[in-house]
Design an enzyme around this catalytic site. Structure first.
Site, PDB file in Angstrom:
ATOM      1  CE1 TYR A  33     -23.189  12.830  19.765  1.00  0.00           C
ATOM      2  CE2 TYR A  33     -22.710  10.873  21.058  1.00  0.00           C
ATOM      3  CZ  TYR A  33     -23.606  11.839  20.629  1.00  0.00           C
ATOM      4  OH  TYR A  33     -24.904  11.816  21.073  1.00  0.00           O
ATOM      5  CE  LYS A 149     -22.892  14.944  22.465  1.00  0.00           C
ATOM      6  NZ  LYS A 149     -24.332  14.706  22.707  1.00  0.00           N
ATOM      7  CG  LEU A 207     -24.868  14.545  27.626  1.00  0.00           C
ATOM      8  CD1 LEU A 207     -23.571  13.788  27.903  1.00  0.00           C
ATOM      9  CD2 LEU A 207     -25.127  14.615  26.140  1.00  0.00           C
TER      10      LEU A 207
END
Length: 287
Positions: A33, A149, A207
């Site tokens: 996403y 992600k 991330l």
């Protein structure tokens, strides 16, 4: 006005939007996403979001569902359909619908693409930044590939819930060596007593946040020194300032960690300056 969602080529009332019960995103979290900020009627940094989305898809061996140009058309239409001037746009791409089996479907199926958009009051975020937020620390119990992600966010949800129950806004994960990795939905930063920005390297432990990436350019433009290294909760508590970054929070000052004040317990000048300067370095695509 009814909210509108995009699901596999259809624009549907939010209440009626759905994916198949055997979609692999639903059953296996086999999906990725992105969350893109919308500000002043513009998508913020869509190119960087496309690059990260495509990287996440490659890492999970999910086909890129369409071209960036076609994706951008849908993004703009979803935002306009929901009359979002300031807010966020959510994109999710799963491997698709297939009979439930752990191995990838053969032949490959068409990826499922979902988009939604919602308005967010900018004044609320600005008020929170003036006040600052509290964070807690929790053990990092996530899988190693947090650089992807993916929608596998159960540990993040549990951490965020723990923060809420502790009266905080965010939880910072701490690895087995005692170093902060990142927040449950944000990247973590501190400002040392001599004015250096410190944030963990975006390798495989965190991330690579889009806001984080842009902020490195902002810091350079402001003449700030950045050290990409790990830091401990104790170092954060002893720092001059701390803050988090994400598309949904921008640069958000942190005023306490585990109940201990950071600096003087108020938002610091560096975090506030970075927040104010941030959007001057972003890409904006009008809706």
């Amino acid at each position: 006005m009814s909210r509108i969602a995009y699901v596999n080529g259809q624009y549907l009332p939010h209440a009626n939007a759905a994916v198949h019960v055997e979609d692999r995103g639903f059953q296996f979290a086999d999906a990725v996403y992105e969350v893109c900020e919308i500000r002043d009627g513009c998508l913020v940094d869509p190119t960087l979001h496309f690059e990260r989305l495509e990287r996440s898809l490659r890492e999970l061996r999910i086909a890129v569902p369409t071209s960036r140009a076609a994706m951008l058309v849908v993004m703009r239409r979803v935002a306009r359909a929901n009359r979002v001037h300031d807010g966020s746009l959510y994109i999710q791409v799963s491997r698709g619908r297939a009979r439930r089996d752990h191995v990838f479907p053969t032949p490959a199926v068409r990826p499922t693409v979902v988009m939604t958009a919602k308005s967010v009051a900018r004044a609320k975020g600005e008020a929170l930044a003036e006040q600052g937020i509290r964070v807690i620390t929790v053990p990092d119990n996530r899988w190693e590939r947090v650089d992807i992600k993916s929608v596998s966010l159960l540990p993040n949800c549990l951490a965020k819930q723990a923060a809420k129950e502790a009266g905080a806004k965010e939880a910072w994960f701490v690895d087995a060596d005692g170093f902060v990795t990142e927040g449950s939905s944000t990247n973590a930063w501190i400002v040392t007593r001599d004015g250096r920005l410190v944030t963990r390297p975006a390798e495989f432990g965190i991330l690579r946040g889009i806001t984080r990436t842009v902020l490195l350019d902002v810091a350079d433009r402001l003449g700030l020194i950045v050290e990409e290294r790990a830091f401990t909760p104790a170092e954060a508590k002893a720092a001059a300032e701390a803050f988090i970054t994400a598309a949904t929070t921008l640069v958000m000052p942190v005023v306490s960690v585990d109940g201990d004040a950071v600096g003087d317990g108020r938002p610091g000048p560096t975090a506030l300056a970075l927040r104010q300067a941030f959007h001057a370095s972003t890409e904006r695509v009008p809706l």
